[in-house]
Design a protein around this motif. Structure first.
Motif, PDB file in Angstrom:
ATOM      1  N   VAL A  48       0.862  -1.175   0.000  1.00 28.86           N
ATOM      2  CA  VAL A  48       0.000   0.000   0.000  1.00 28.86           C
ATOM      3  C   VAL A  48       0.903   1.231   0.000  1.00 28.86           C
ATOM      4  N   ASN A  49       0.583   2.209  -0.844  1.00 20.98           N
ATOM      5  CA  ASN A  49       1.374   3.442  -0.866  1.00 20.98           C
ATOM      6  C   ASN A  49       1.453   4.033   0.526  1.00 20.98           C
ATOM      7  N   ILE A  50       2.637   4.558   0.846  1.00 16.35           N
ATOM      8  CA  ILE A  50       2.858   5.097   2.181  1.00 16.35           C
ATOM      9  C   ILE A  50       3.513   6.472   2.082  1.00 16.35           C
ATOM     10  N   ILE A  51       3.063   7.366   2.929  1.00 17.89           N
ATOM     11  CA  ILE A  51       3.658   8.690   3.070  1.00 17.89           C
ATOM     12  C   ILE A  51       4.238   8.734   4.479  1.00 17.89           C
ATOM     13  N   ALA A  52       5.521   9.116   4.586  1.00 20.54           N
ATOM     14  CA  ALA A  52       6.185   9.073   5.881  1.00 20.54           C
ATOM     15  C   ALA A  52       7.112  10.267   6.071  1.00 20.54           C
ATOM     16  N   VAL A  53       7.302  10.634   7.325  1.00 19.66           N
ATOM     17  CA  VAL A  53       8.261  11.668   7.699  1.00 19.66           C
ATOM     18  C   VAL A  53       9.205  11.081   8.737  1.00 19.66           C
ATOM     19  N   LYS A  54      10.320  11.773   8.919  1.00 16.27           N
ATOM     20  CA  LYS A  54      11.243  11.313   9.956  1.00 16.27           C
ATOM     21  C   LYS A  54      10.880  11.944  11.290  1.00 16.27           C
ATOM     22  N   GLY A  55      11.293  11.271  12.328  1.00 13.51           N
ATOM     23  CA  GLY A  55      11.071  11.778  13.678  1.00 13.51           C
ATOM     24  C   GLY A  55      12.377  12.131  14.353  1.00 13.51           C
ATOM     25  N   ASN A  56      12.325  12.422  15.625  1.00 16.02           N
ATOM     26  CA  ASN A  56      13.527  12.824  16.348  1.00 16.02           C
ATOM     27  C   ASN A  56      14.521  11.683  16.545  1.00 16.02           C
ATOM     28  N   CYS A  57      14.112  10.448  16.337  1.00 23.06           N
ATOM     29  CA  CYS A  57      15.024   9.306  16.443  1.00 23.06           C
ATOM     30  C   CYS A  57      15.530   8.838  15.079  1.00 23.06           C
ATOM     31  N   ASP A  58      15.201   9.575  14.030  1.00 24.16           N
ATOM     32  CA  ASP A  58      15.625   9.220  12.672  1.00 24.16           C
ATOM     33  C   ASP A  58      16.772  10.122  12.239  1.00 24.16           C
ATOM     34  N   PHE A  59      17.723   9.533  11.521  1.00 19.77           N
ATOM     35  CA  PHE A  59      18.896  10.309  11.121  1.00 19.77           C
ATOM     36  C   PHE A  59      19.144  10.276   9.614  1.00 19.77           C
ATOM     37  N   GLU A  60      18.157   9.839   8.830  1.00 22.52           N
ATOM     38  CA  GLU A  60      18.279   9.880   7.383  1.00 22.52           C
ATOM     39  C   GLU A  60      18.382  11.340   6.947  1.00 22.52           C
ATOM     40  N   ARG A  61      19.189  11.600   5.935  1.00 22.98           N
ATOM     41  CA  ARG A  61      19.401  12.979   5.493  1.00 22.98           C
ATOM     42  C   ARG A  61      18.381  13.446   4.473  1.00 22.98           C
ATOM     43  N   ASP A  62      18.006  12.605   3.575  1.00 18.99           N
ATOM     44  CA  ASP A  62      17.136  13.015   2.467  1.00 18.99           C
ATOM     45  C   ASP A  62      15.674  12.680   2.720  1.00 18.99           C
ATOM     46  N   VAL A  63      15.233  12.851   3.954  1.00 18.29           N
ATOM     47  CA  VAL A  63      13.852  12.546   4.319  1.00 18.29           C
ATOM     48  C   VAL A  63      13.247  13.799   4.944  1.00 18.29           C
ATOM     49  N   GLU A  64      12.040  14.119   4.521  1.00 18.81           N
ATOM     50  CA  GLU A  64      11.346  15.300   5.040  1.00 18.81           C
ATOM     51  C   GLU A  64      10.911  15.084   6.491  1.00 18.81           C
ATOM     52  N   ASP A  65      10.918  16.172   7.260  1.00 17.27           N
ATOM     53  CA  ASP A  65      10.393  16.061   8.620  1.00 17.27           C
ATOM     54  C   ASP A  65       8.972  16.607   8.721  1.00 17.27           C
ATOM     55  N   GLU A  66       8.485  17.247   7.651  1.00 16.19           N
ATOM     56  CA  GLU A  66       7.078  17.650   7.572  1.00 16.19           C
ATOM     57  C   GLU A  66       6.628  17.616   6.119  1.00 16.19           C
ATOM     58  N   LEU A  67       5.376  17.306   5.941  1.00 17.43           N
ATOM     59  CA  LEU A  67       4.776  17.283   4.603  1.00 17.43           C
ATOM     60  C   LEU A  67       3.368  17.865   4.678  1.00 17.43           C
ATOM     61  N   ILE A  68       2.963  18.496   3.589  1.00 21.91           N
ATOM     62  CA  ILE A  68       1.590  18.950   3.422  1.00 21.91           C
ATOM     63  C   ILE A  68       1.105  18.316   2.124  1.00 21.91           C
ATOM     64  N   PHE A  69      -0.001  17.612   2.180  1.00 19.98           N
ATOM     65  CA  PHE A  69      -0.529  16.956   0.984  1.00 19.98           C
ATOM     66  C   PHE A  69      -2.046  16.903   1.058  1.00 19.98           C
ATOM     67  N   GLU A  70      -2.659  16.545  -0.052  1.00 16.31           N
ATOM     68  CA  GLU A  70      -4.121  16.473  -0.144  1.00 16.31           C
ATOM     69  C   GLU A  70      -4.564  15.013  -0.228  1.00 16.31           C
ATOM     70  N   ALA A  71      -5.677  14.723   0.400  1.00 14.11           N
ATOM     71  CA  ALA A  71      -6.344  13.427   0.275  1.00 14.11           C
ATOM     72  C   ALA A  71      -7.841  13.694   0.294  1.00 14.11           C
ATOM     73  N   GLU A  72      -8.515  13.328  -0.765  1.00 16.57           N
ATOM     74  CA  GLU A  72      -9.965  13.538  -0.861  1.00 16.57           C
ATOM     75  C   GLU A  72     -10.349  14.980  -0.547  1.00 16.57           C
ATOM     76  N   ASP A  73      -9.638  15.913  -1.144  1.00 18.54           N
ATOM     77  CA  ASP A  73      -9.885  17.355  -0.981  1.00 18.54           C
ATOM     78  C   ASP A  73      -9.675  17.860   0.443  1.00 18.54           C
ATOM     79  N   LYS A  74      -8.970  17.123   1.251  1.00 21.94           N
ATOM     80  CA  LYS A  74      -8.615  17.566   2.602  1.00 21.94           C
ATOM     81  C   LYS A  74      -7.114  17.842   2.635  1.00 21.94           C
ATOM     82  N   SER A  75      -6.744  18.974   3.197  1.00 24.18           N
ATOM     83  CA  SER A  75      -5.333  19.321   3.348  1.00 24.18           C
ATOM     84  C   SER A  75      -4.815  18.684   4.640  1.00 24.18           C
ATOM     85  N   ILE A  76      -3.764  17.880   4.488  1.00 27.02           N
ATOM     86  CA  ILE A  76      -3.214  17.149   5.633  1.00 27.02           C
ATOM     87  C   ILE A  76      -1.794  17.637   5.903  1.00 27.02           C
TER      88      ILE A  76
END
Length: 157
Positions: A48-76
């Motif tokens: 299943v498609n997954i949208i993920a962000v990193k948290g304070n225990c994550d150290f990946e460099r090329d990963v967003e820590d926040e995202l804004i996206f739409e799902a069914e006309d709702k801004s998340i």
């Protein structure tokens, strides 16, 4: 649209595996951080498609820590929550949510499940599937969005 929301998995696959059956029938999965790499595992197990962000225990460099996206006309707005002091309340994340006109805010970090609506914005924290706090159970959230209506169900794992 059926969306599974998971957070604070912390690499404990035995606990993640208990959430997988609930997530397999989703249209989308959202992971709110701590451990970002677990989102790859969840995808491999569910396809299943997954949208993920990193948290304070994550150290990946090329990963967003926040995202804004739409799902069914709702801004998340998705973040881990640590940068907004969510362990002490949602006031700071509320300011961010209002400034970007979010309909839904999804965060983790506290390991405590939360689902509240305030000033027309829905705030969701699925808790933790690995290390719950202030509750005696591990949890995820199932969210459905249909015809503009949002329904939330907490799933105890």
């Amino acid at each position: 649209m059926k969306i599974g929301v998971i957070s604070d998995t912390h690499g404990i696959k035995v606990h993640i595996d208990k959430a997988i059956p609930h997530l397999k029938n989703c249209d989308l999965i959202i992971h709110a951080g701590d451990n970002f790499s677990d989102s790859k595992y969840v995808y491999n197990e569910t396809k299943v498609n997954i949208i993920a962000v990193k948290g304070n225990c994550d150290f990946e460099r090329d990963v967003e820590d926040e995202l804004i996206f739409e799902a069914e006309d709702k801004s998340i707005f998705l973040c881990h929550g640590d940068k907004y002091g969510v362990k002490y309340g949602i006031e700071e994340i509320e300011i961010k949510a209002k400034s970007i006109n979010a309909d839904i805010v999804i965060f983790g970090h506290t390991h405590v499940p939360l689902s509240i609506e305030k000033d027309g914005i829905l705030y969701i924290n699925p808790g933790s599937v690995s290390f719950p706090r202030r509750v005696s159970y591990k949890s995820i959230v199932m969210m459905s969005i249909e015809d503009g209506n949002i329904n939330i169900e907490e799933i105890k794992i």
